[in-house]
Design a protein around this motif. Structure first.
Motif, short mmCIF file in Angstrom:
data_model
loop_
_atom_site.label_atom_id
_atom_site.label_comp_id
_atom_site.label_asym_id
_atom_site.label_seq_id
_atom_site.Cartn_x
_atom_site.Cartn_y
_atom_site.Cartn_z
N ARG A 293 -40.92 5.14 -37.74
CA ARG A 293 -41.39 3.78 -37.96
C ARG A 293 -40.51 3.06 -38.99
O ARG A 293 -40.20 1.87 -38.84
N VAL A 294 -40.07 3.79 -40.01
CA VAL A 294 -39.14 3.22 -40.99
C VAL A 294 -37.83 2.82 -40.30
O VAL A 294 -37.27 1.75 -40.58
N VAL B 38 -33.03 8.18 -32.44
CA VAL B 38 -32.88 9.23 -31.43
C VAL B 38 -33.29 10.58 -32.02
O VAL B 38 -34.00 11.36 -31.39
N PHE B 39 -32.83 10.85 -33.25
CA PHE B 39 -33.16 12.13 -33.88
C PHE B 39 -34.67 12.29 -34.05
O PHE B 39 -35.23 13.35 -33.73
N HIS B 40 -35.33 11.25 -34.54
CA HIS B 40 -36.77 11.37 -34.77
C HIS B 40 -37.54 11.41 -33.45
O HIS B 40 -38.57 12.09 -33.36
N ASP B 41 -37.05 10.70 -32.42
CA ASP B 41 -37.69 10.82 -31.10
C ASP B 41 -37.62 12.26 -30.61
O ASP B 41 -38.62 12.83 -30.13
N GLN B 42 -36.44 12.86 -30.70
CA GLN B 42 -36.29 14.23 -30.22
C GLN B 42 -37.05 15.21 -31.11
O GLN B 42 -37.63 16.18 -30.61
N SER B 43 -37.06 14.96 -32.41
CA SER B 43 -37.81 15.84 -33.32
C SER B 43 -39.29 15.80 -33.01
O SER B 43 -39.98 16.83 -33.02
N ILE B 44 -39.80 14.59 -32.73
CA ILE B 44 -41.22 14.46 -32.37
C ILE B 44 -41.50 15.20 -31.07
O ILE B 44 -42.49 15.94 -30.95
N ARG B 45 -40.61 15.01 -30.07
CA ARG B 45 -40.81 15.68 -28.78
C ARG B 45 -40.78 17.20 -28.93
O ARG B 45 -41.67 17.91 -28.44
N ILE B 46 -39.77 17.70 -29.63
CA ILE B 46 -39.63 19.15 -29.79
C ILE B 46 -40.81 19.73 -30.56
O ILE B 46 -41.37 20.78 -30.19
N THR B 47 -41.21 19.05 -31.64
CA THR B 47 -42.30 19.57 -32.46
C THR B 47 -43.62 19.51 -31.71
O THR B 47 -44.46 20.41 -31.84
N ARG B 48 -43.84 18.46 -30.92
CA ARG B 48 -45.07 18.39 -30.12
C ARG B 48 -45.11 19.51 -29.09
O ARG B 48 -46.19 20.07 -28.82
N GLU B 49 -43.97 19.83 -28.51
CA GLU B 49 -43.93 20.97 -27.59
C GLU B 49 -44.34 22.25 -28.31
O GLU B 49 -45.08 23.08 -27.77
N LEU C 288 -34.11 22.09 -33.75
CA LEU C 288 -33.97 20.90 -34.60
C LEU C 288 -32.60 20.85 -35.26
O LEU C 288 -31.99 19.78 -35.37
N MET C 289 -32.09 22.00 -35.71
CA MET C 289 -30.78 22.02 -36.35
C MET C 289 -29.67 21.70 -35.37
O MET C 289 -28.69 21.04 -35.71
N ARG C 290 -29.79 22.18 -34.14
CA ARG C 290 -28.80 21.84 -33.13
C ARG C 290 -28.72 20.33 -32.96
O ARG C 290 -27.63 19.74 -32.94
N ARG D 126 -45.99 17.95 -39.64
CA ARG D 126 -44.57 17.67 -39.46
C ARG D 126 -44.36 16.55 -38.45
O ARG D 126 -43.49 15.69 -38.62
N VAL D 127 -45.15 16.56 -37.38
CA VAL D 127 -45.08 15.47 -36.40
C VAL D 127 -45.41 14.14 -37.06
O VAL D 127 -44.73 13.13 -36.83
N THR D 128 -46.44 14.14 -37.91
CA THR D 128 -46.82 12.91 -38.61
C THR D 128 -45.67 12.40 -39.48
O THR D 128 -45.39 11.20 -39.53
N GLY D 129 -44.98 13.32 -40.15
CA GLY D 129 -43.84 12.93 -40.97
C GLY D 129 -42.71 12.34 -40.15
O GLY D 129 -42.10 11.33 -40.53
N PHE D 130 -42.43 12.96 -39.00
CA PHE D 130 -41.38 12.42 -38.12
C PHE D 130 -41.77 11.04 -37.60
O PHE D 130 -40.91 10.15 -37.49
N GLU D 131 -43.03 10.85 -37.26
CA GLU D 131 -43.49 9.55 -36.75
C GLU D 131 -43.36 8.46 -37.82
O GLU D 131 -42.96 7.33 -37.52
#
Length: 433
Positions: free
Chosen positions: A197-198, A138-149, A395-397, A188-193
């Motif tokens: 995957r891990v 969930v965290f990485h999904d949201q991090s990817i979404r937020i960072t892509r925005e 992201l911190m929230r 950063r998006v690449t790192g979250f993705e």
């Protein structure tokens, strides 16, 4: 032919895509893991093995049936030449000292109970690992979404900076700075993705699935305030902790083995009964009557000090070791609960702070910086800093919300019960403010 098949193929692909993209709930993942996890199955098989040993442990030794041809002359096999010759059948039964078999059966039963407690503990920890991995997803999904925005926002900022540079109103440095910031965000998006995957591979391992299976999860969690004290949670843990139950049953099993060792050092009995069939021989004082024999044997534990008493000492040492482990486990439980309760409160406060104060302030600062930049009142670095501050706050929230959920899952695994009824009203995290 291809035109005939193509619509069906497209429909099938559409159906597969729809099924794959359907988010799975945490409850469904936990239920699947409990039914398919290989480690759980391994413990279940060990329990089956231990249960099969219980009736064996309390059963007496098998009786021995023996057939003898006794007192035959060396010259010929003739049962009618001497009055002592005959065919004899014997039955013997060994009986351990009273209470030995009962103690062996009790030790085996306690071993089964220990493994059953181990299974319950393994299930609790499996739930914990599934929850932890789910929250990471969930965290990485949201991090990817937020960072892509933010990537899209930075692209618009970079385009705006380029347009203003071409118009001669800003320096080339602003354009280069925007491109660098954009590249860093994409990295950063690449790192979250990659991290996501891990998480997928880890979750598939817990579920017993192929590592290549994709997983879509719901993208929100709740922040609960724990409504009970650390002392109350410790009391619940000492009562319901599966590890403490397992150690208790192991201690009782070794206490039973000590009893077995002590009783094995006392004399056991062997009962014998035999019947000899004879033929009539001239001069036989009993005229060829058959013989019956009965007897009792007693084993002599002359090596009791080196064998049975040594086994009893070993069993006592294991009991003492397990009691020390229980003390250690109780202290670990108390310490971990105290730590988690403190961290839960910290993350709850941090989440509330970012949600109600820091994030709204960074949003306001970002809007102000955009307006000021458009009016040439601030430089480009100020705008980038405001954008980065908003991204970090968002992201911190979410980080504090996820950390809180993972700690609550860890606390449930330690206490051994669900804490859903022990929490206050939830606050949601994960939705974009």
């Amino acid at each position: 032919m291809y035109r005939t098949i193509l619509p069906y193929v497209l429909a099938w692909l559409s159906l597969v895509s729809a099924v794959k993209s359907e988010p799975v709930t945490l409850k469904a993942l936990i239920e699947e893991a409990l039914g398919t996890n290989p480690s759980i199955h391994a413990v279940e098989k060990r329990i089956e093995t231990a249960r099969a040993r219980v009736p064996q442990a309390g059963a007496p030794p098998d009786p021995i049936l023996r057939i003898d041809f006794v007192n035959l002359p060396g010259g010929s096999i003739d049962f009618g030449r001497t009055p002592m010759s005959g065919k004899q059948i014997s039955l013997s039964q060994s009986l351990p000292y009273p209470g030995t078999l009962a103690a062996q059966g009790d030790a085996a039963r306690q071993g089964v109970l220990a493994l059953e407690s181990q299974l319950l503990d393994a299930r609790d920890h499996l739930r914990h690992h599934v929850k932890e991995t789910y929250y990471d997803l969930v965290f990485h999904d949201q991090s990817i979404r937020i960072t892509r925005e933010n990537v899209r926002l930075f692209e618009s900022i970079a385009d705006r900076a380029l347009a203003r540079y071409e118009a001669g109103s800003v320096r080339q440095h602003d354009v280069l700075q925007a491109r660098v910031a954009l590249s860093l965000l994409k990295n950063r998006v690449t790192g979250f993705e990659a991290a996501r995957r891990v998480d997928e591979v880890k979750m598939n391992g817990l579920l017993g699935r192929s590592a290549e299976t994709g997983i879509e999860v719901e993208s929100s969690v709740h922040v609960h305030s724990v409504a009970v004290s650390a002392q109350a949670l410790t009391r619940v843990a000492e009562k319901d902790s599966k590890i403490l139950r397992e150690l208790t049953h192991q201690s009782r099993a070794w206490a039973a083995w000590e009893t077995v060792a002590k009783k094995s050092g006392r004399p056991g009995f062997t009962l014998n009964l035999s019947y000899r069939q004879r033929q009539f021989v001239a001069g036989d004082p009993v005229s060829g009557d058959d013989f019956f024999s009965a007897g009792v044997g007693i084993n002599l534990p002359i090596f009791r000090g080196r064998k049975q008493l040594a086994k009893a000492a070993e069993a006592r040492a294991n009991v003492a070791w397990l009691e020390a482990r229980m003390v250690e486990e109780r202290r670990r439980i108390e310490t971990d609960i105290q730590r988690i309760v403190v961290e839960l409160r910290l993350h709850a406060k941090e989440h509330d702070l970012f949600t109600n104060e820091i994030l709204p302030q960074t949003e306001q600062a970002l809007r102000s910086a955009r307006s000021a930049y458009e009016g040439d009142l601030v430089n480009f670095s100020t705008l980038l800093n405001a954008q980065s501050a908003w991204l970090e706050a968002e992201l911190m929230r979410f980080h504090h919300g996820i950390a809180h959920a993972k700690l609550l899952a860890e606390l449930e695994a330690i206490v051994g019960v669900s804490l859903e009824d022990q929490t206050g009203q939830p606050g949601r995290t994960g939705a974009h403010p």
